[in-house]
Motif scaffolding. Sequence first.
Motif, mmCIF file in Angstrom:
data_model
loop_
_atom_site.group_PDB
_atom_site.id
_atom_site.type_symbol
_atom_site.label_atom_id
_atom_site.label_comp_id
_atom_site.label_asym_id
_atom_site.label_seq_id
_atom_site.Cartn_x
_atom_site.Cartn_y
_atom_site.Cartn_z
ATOM 1 N N GLU A 194 0.819 -1.207 0.000
ATOM 2 C CA GLU A 194 0.000 0.000 0.000
ATOM 3 C C GLU A 194 0.859 1.266 0.000
ATOM 4 O O GLU A 194 0.569 2.218 -0.734
ATOM 5 N N GLU A 195 1.925 1.265 0.794
ATOM 6 C CA GLU A 195 2.806 2.429 0.815
ATOM 7 C C GLU A 195 3.574 2.552 -0.490
ATOM 8 O O GLU A 195 3.835 3.666 -0.955
ATOM 9 N N ALA A 196 3.946 1.418 -1.084
ATOM 10 C CA ALA A 196 4.635 1.461 -2.379
ATOM 11 C C ALA A 196 3.748 2.103 -3.436
ATOM 12 O O ALA A 196 4.215 2.911 -4.254
ATOM 13 N N ARG A 197 2.467 1.781 -3.414
ATOM 14 C CA ARG A 197 1.541 2.394 -4.371
ATOM 15 C C ARG A 197 1.400 3.897 -4.107
ATOM 16 O O ARG A 197 1.334 4.701 -5.041
ATOM 17 N N SER A 198 1.360 4.276 -2.849
ATOM 18 C CA SER A 198 1.239 5.695 -2.511
ATOM 19 C C SER A 198 2.470 6.461 -2.970
ATOM 20 O O SER A 198 2.368 7.570 -3.513
ATOM 21 N N LEU A 199 3.641 5.890 -2.763
ATOM 22 C CA LEU A 199 4.872 6.546 -3.198
ATOM 23 C C LEU A 199 4.880 6.709 -4.715
ATOM 24 O O LEU A 199 5.237 7.780 -5.236
ATOM 25 N N ALA A 200 4.480 5.667 -5.426
ATOM 26 C CA ALA A 200 4.444 5.745 -6.892
ATOM 27 C C ALA A 200 3.443 6.798 -7.349
ATOM 28 O O ALA A 200 3.710 7.567 -8.286
ATOM 29 N N ALA A 201 2.308 6.856 -6.689
ATOM 30 C CA ALA A 201 1.287 7.831 -7.068
ATOM 31 C C ALA A 201 1.766 9.257 -6.856
ATOM 32 O O ALA A 201 1.385 10.164 -7.604
ATOM 33 N N MET A 202 2.607 9.468 -5.848
ATOM 34 C CA MET A 202 3.132 10.798 -5.564
ATOM 35 C C MET A 202 4.431 11.086 -6.294
ATOM 36 O O MET A 202 5.048 12.148 -6.116
ATOM 37 N N GLY A 203 4.847 10.148 -7.141
ATOM 38 C CA GLY A 203 6.035 10.374 -7.948
ATOM 39 C C GLY A 203 7.345 10.178 -7.224
ATOM 40 O O GLY A 203 8.392 10.662 -7.686
ATOM 41 N N VAL A 204 7.333 9.478 -6.089
ATOM 42 C CA VAL A 204 8.556 9.236 -5.321
ATOM 43 C C VAL A 204 9.254 7.996 -5.854
ATOM 44 O O VAL A 204 8.669 6.904 -5.877
ATOM 45 N N ALA A 205 10.494 8.146 -6.287
ATOM 46 C CA ALA A 205 11.278 7.002 -6.746
ATOM 47 C C ALA A 205 11.839 6.255 -5.539
ATOM 48 O O ALA A 205 12.226 6.870 -4.551
ATOM 49 N N VAL A 206 11.875 4.929 -5.609
ATOM 50 C CA VAL A 206 12.427 4.114 -4.534
ATOM 51 C C VAL A 206 13.685 3.427 -5.049
ATOM 52 O O VAL A 206 13.641 2.681 -6.032
ATOM 53 N N VAL A 207 14.805 3.707 -4.385
ATOM 54 C CA VAL A 207 16.091 3.131 -4.778
ATOM 55 C C VAL A 207 16.605 2.283 -3.619
ATOM 56 O O VAL A 207 16.887 2.813 -2.543
ATOM 57 N N PRO A 208 16.729 0.972 -3.788
ATOM 58 C CA PRO A 208 17.292 0.136 -2.722
ATOM 59 C C PRO A 208 18.765 0.468 -2.524
ATOM 60 O O PRO A 208 19.505 0.680 -3.492
ATOM 61 N N GLY A 209 19.181 0.507 -1.270
ATOM 62 C CA GLY A 209 20.591 0.766 -1.013
ATOM 63 C C GLY A 209 20.804 1.412 0.336
ATOM 64 O O GLY A 209 19.856 1.773 1.039
ATOM 65 N N THR A 210 22.071 1.568 0.684
ATOM 66 C CA THR A 210 22.460 2.172 1.949
ATOM 67 C C THR A 210 23.347 3.383 1.683
ATOM 68 O O THR A 210 24.339 3.281 0.940
ATOM 69 N N ALA A 211 23.004 4.507 2.270
ATOM 70 C CA ALA A 211 23.797 5.721 2.093
ATOM 71 C C ALA A 211 25.144 5.568 2.770
ATOM 72 O O ALA A 211 25.234 5.097 3.913
ATOM 73 N N ALA A 212 26.226 5.961 2.069
ATOM 74 C CA ALA A 212 27.572 5.881 2.629
ATOM 75 C C ALA A 212 28.217 7.253 2.758
ATOM 76 O O ALA A 212 29.061 7.455 3.635
ATOM 77 N N GLU A 213 27.822 8.181 1.901
ATOM 78 C CA GLU A 213 28.482 9.492 1.908
ATOM 79 C C GLU A 213 27.541 10.560 1.363
ATOM 80 O O GLU A 213 26.745 10.301 0.449
ATOM 81 N N LEU A 214 27.626 11.759 1.942
ATOM 82 C CA LEU A 214 26.965 12.924 1.377
ATOM 83 C C LEU A 214 28.020 13.695 0.596
ATOM 84 O O LEU A 214 28.971 14.226 1.180
ATOM 85 N N ARG A 215 27.871 13.722 -0.709
ATOM 86 C CA ARG A 215 28.875 14.364 -1.562
ATOM 87 C C ARG A 215 28.584 15.862 -1.656
ATOM 88 O O ARG A 215 27.475 16.261 -2.040
ATOM 89 N N VAL A 216 29.554 16.663 -1.315
ATOM 90 C CA VAL A 216 29.428 18.122 -1.369
ATOM 91 C C VAL A 216 30.319 18.638 -2.487
ATOM 92 O O VAL A 216 31.514 18.322 -2.543
ATOM 93 N N THR A 217 29.732 19.437 -3.389
ATOM 94 C CA THR A 217 30.461 20.019 -4.513
ATOM 95 C C THR A 217 30.337 21.529 -4.457
ATOM 96 O O THR A 217 29.218 22.056 -4.422
ATOM 97 N N ASP A 218 31.468 22.224 -4.428
ATOM 98 C CA ASP A 218 31.474 23.690 -4.350
ATOM 99 C C ASP A 218 30.637 24.198 -3.176
ATOM 100 O O ASP A 218 29.903 25.183 -3.288
ATOM 101 N N GLY A 219 30.752 23.489 -2.069
ATOM 102 C CA GLY A 219 30.066 23.926 -0.857
ATOM 103 C C GLY A 219 28.599 23.560 -0.777
ATOM 104 O O GLY A 219 27.940 23.902 0.212
#
Length: 331
Positions: free
Chosen positions: A193-218
């Motif tokens: 049900e939540e997957a359908r809601s996310l799709a309806a609202m245009g939210v992309a779902v990417v499986p994975g684990t965040a490792a770094e926040l990349r900062v470019t030019d501040g």
Amino acid sequence: MTSASDADSTCYDAVIIGGGIAGLTAATVLGRARRRVAVIDAGHPRNAPAGHVHGFPSRDGVTPAELLRLCRQDLEQYDVDLLSGQATHVGEGGPESGDGGRSVVLADGRVLQGRQVVIAAGLRDVLPDVAGAAECWGKSLLQCPYCHGWEIAGQPLAVLGTAESSAQHALLVSTFSSDVTLILEDKVELPAEEARSLAAMGVAVVPGTAAELRVTDGELSAVVLSDGRSVPCRAVFCEPEATVDPALAGTPGCRLTADGCIETDAEGRTGADRVWAVGNVTDPSSQVVAAAGDAYRLAVSLNAALLEEDIAAALSSAPTVSAGEPAAATL
């Protein structure tokens, strides 16, 4: 105002631990009620990394530091002592606080005595184990869409999916941008049900684990995943864990909620006699304006408790009047 050294031998009506918006609001109400109050401020407000405070009427957009400065300025006309220090322990009262009073021990050895104590020390956010999280926190690594959504609306956004509540977090974020990606960790299940809601609202779902926040030019440019993939974004939302000072939360008699916060009744009383609590130390999700309102209500109830004691003390020292005999009037 009385200096910190003068406070060593003073018994207060209320000792407030925490100089954030909750503590200062309670101090204002009690000060206006002509109570003697001490506020102990460790100087580490939870929202210090944020650039602005929002949703607080008449102060929308002010910096957290400026809001606290204005609150402290308001207190100058009242009998309130603002003391710098770190409270480490709430104990039983000393000889000056009378029966049932409380003492507050500071890290530098000072001991303040009070008839009542308010714990408004907030909490500490525990950031996700992602490289760059500390540097981006409050700027491009965010928690609350209500606090920061307006400023980053319409930009590519990401949400760290670390808990079952993350899908609802992403849905809320999607109301601020049409380009939202939920980075969903493997351990988190996504109901259909939540997957359908996310799709309806245009939210992309990417499986994975965040490792770094990349900062470019501040500026934040992407979330890098543990497998090397990246999700372009200009801001990322997360739901950090939070911890309450265990020394204060462990005050004998205090009960804790499931998330480790101090449990109180509707007026702010804890399970410990003469100990109250308010703000994020009782509710991690409490916003600045809500914490101020809760602190106002607590202060009114605390003052009523003080008044009951004042009346009882006055009655015990008043001359005995026989039934039917009018009390003597003093002219």
